[in-house]
Design a protein around this motif. Structure first.
Motif, mmCIF file in Angstrom:
data_model
loop_
_atom_site.group_PDB
_atom_site.id
_atom_site.type_symbol
_atom_site.label_atom_id
_atom_site.label_comp_id
_atom_site.label_asym_id
_atom_site.label_seq_id
_atom_site.Cartn_x
_atom_site.Cartn_y
_atom_site.Cartn_z
ATOM 1 N N ASP A 1 0.850 -1.183 0.000
ATOM 2 C CA ASP A 1 0.000 0.000 0.000
ATOM 3 C C ASP A 1 0.888 1.235 0.000
ATOM 4 O O ASP A 1 1.721 1.409 0.889
ATOM 5 N N PHE A 2 0.698 2.084 -1.015
ATOM 6 C CA PHE A 2 1.459 3.320 -1.157
ATOM 7 C C PHE A 2 0.518 4.483 -0.867
ATOM 8 O O PHE A 2 -0.590 4.545 -1.416
ATOM 9 N N THR A 3 0.952 5.388 0.008
ATOM 10 C CA THR A 3 0.157 6.556 0.360
ATOM 11 C C THR A 3 0.899 7.812 -0.065
ATOM 12 O O THR A 3 2.062 8.003 0.296
ATOM 13 N N LEU A 4 0.218 8.642 -0.842
ATOM 14 C CA LEU A 4 0.754 9.918 -1.310
ATOM 15 C C LEU A 4 -0.386 10.918 -1.310
ATOM 16 O O LEU A 4 -1.481 10.611 -1.795
ATOM 17 N N LYS A 5 -0.127 12.077 -0.752
ATOM 18 C CA LYS A 5 -1.115 13.163 -0.712
ATOM 19 C C LYS A 5 -2.407 12.698 -0.035
ATOM 20 O O LYS A 5 -3.497 13.064 -0.428
ATOM 21 N N GLY A 6 -2.263 11.815 0.968
ATOM 22 C CA GLY A 6 -3.409 11.340 1.732
ATOM 23 C C GLY A 6 -4.222 10.254 1.063
ATOM 24 O O GLY A 6 -5.237 9.819 1.592
ATOM 25 N N VAL A 7 -3.782 9.784 -0.106
ATOM 26 C CA VAL A 7 -4.491 8.740 -0.847
ATOM 27 C C VAL A 7 -3.659 7.463 -0.798
ATOM 28 O O VAL A 7 -2.473 7.482 -1.135
ATOM 29 N N THR A 8 -4.298 6.360 -0.389
ATOM 30 C CA THR A 8 -3.615 5.068 -0.325
ATOM 31 C C THR A 8 -4.159 4.163 -1.414
ATOM 32 O O THR A 8 -5.370 3.995 -1.555
ATOM 33 N N LYS A 9 -3.242 3.579 -2.173
ATOM 34 C CA LYS A 9 -3.597 2.655 -3.258
ATOM 35 C C LYS A 9 -2.656 1.454 -3.216
ATOM 36 O O LYS A 9 -1.479 1.594 -2.866
ATOM 37 N N PRO A 10 -3.151 0.288 -3.627
ATOM 38 C CA PRO A 10 -2.247 -0.856 -3.750
ATOM 39 C C PRO A 10 -1.343 -0.679 -4.972
ATOM 40 O O PRO A 10 -1.794 -0.198 -6.019
ATOM 41 N N VAL A 11 -0.074 -1.047 -4.815
ATOM 42 C CA VAL A 11 0.885 -0.990 -5.918
ATOM 43 C C VAL A 11 1.713 -2.273 -5.912
ATOM 44 O O VAL A 11 1.821 -2.944 -4.887
ATOM 45 N N SER A 12 2.286 -2.595 -7.054
ATOM 46 C CA SER A 12 3.160 -3.761 -7.182
ATOM 47 C C SER A 12 4.465 -3.320 -7.814
ATOM 48 O O SER A 12 4.473 -2.817 -8.937
#
Length: 182
Positions: free
Chosen positions: A109-120
């Protein structure tokens, strides 16, 4: 985590050495070239379980962006892009690692600018070296392509001739050296 990494990556905590590591990025500029930059301040650790299964956590100080242009760096720190005043860090926490031929895929899980998204991230394990008197050192290379709009960085700066000043896809490349902690 779902897979053990190589057998010479022993159990324990491996701290990311920022002096011997880098986090770089590139993004399309004016539709024909790329702007490249780096983050100068970051930290993290790889924790390896007794079964060889690793987990990763990392923090990036987004204020440490360096594109070799102070005016551009200030704009990227602004609310148009990172909104660093309200979101001074980006974070990554792994959720799984899986084999991919001789390499690995590191999910998280990557969080940037308060937004968390799954990444690979595509991950290459470069092995362990006994080090130079400070303890064992492990090396890794990883990369991922992110869509900046997925993280709320949705500024559009159209060009008169079509297209935009900045592309949507951002390639992040990590060169990591981690030191085994006592």
């Amino acid at each position: 985590m779902t897979a053990a990494v190589a057998t010479d990556l022993t159990a324990g905590t491996w701290a990311i050495d920022p002096v011997h590591s880098s986090i770089n990025f590139s993004v399309r500029h004016l539709m024909v070239s790329k702007v490249r930059g780096s983050f100068e301040s970051f930290s993290g650790a790889i924790t390896v379980g007794e079964d060889g299964t690793p987990s990763v956590s990392a923090t990036i100080d987004v204020n440490s962006i360096d594109t070799r242009n102070e005016q551009r760096d200030a704009h990227v720190r602004s609310a148009d892009f990172f909104d660093a005043e309200n979101h001074p860090t980006a974070t990554f926490v792994s959720t799984a690692v899986r084999a991919d031929g001789d390499d690995y895929i590191l999910d998280g899980d990557f969080t940037l600018k308060g937004v968390t998204k799954p990444v690979s991230l595509k991950l290459e394990y470069n092995g362990v070296n006994p080090g130079m008197g400070q303890g064992a050192v492990a090396g890794f290379e990883a990369s991922v392509v992110l869509n900046r709009k997925d993280f709320g960085i949705d500024i559009d700066m159209p060009l008169e001739t079509g297209g935009t000043v900045i592309g949507d896809k951002v390639t992040i490349t990590l060169e990591i050296e981690a030191l085994k902690q006592a």
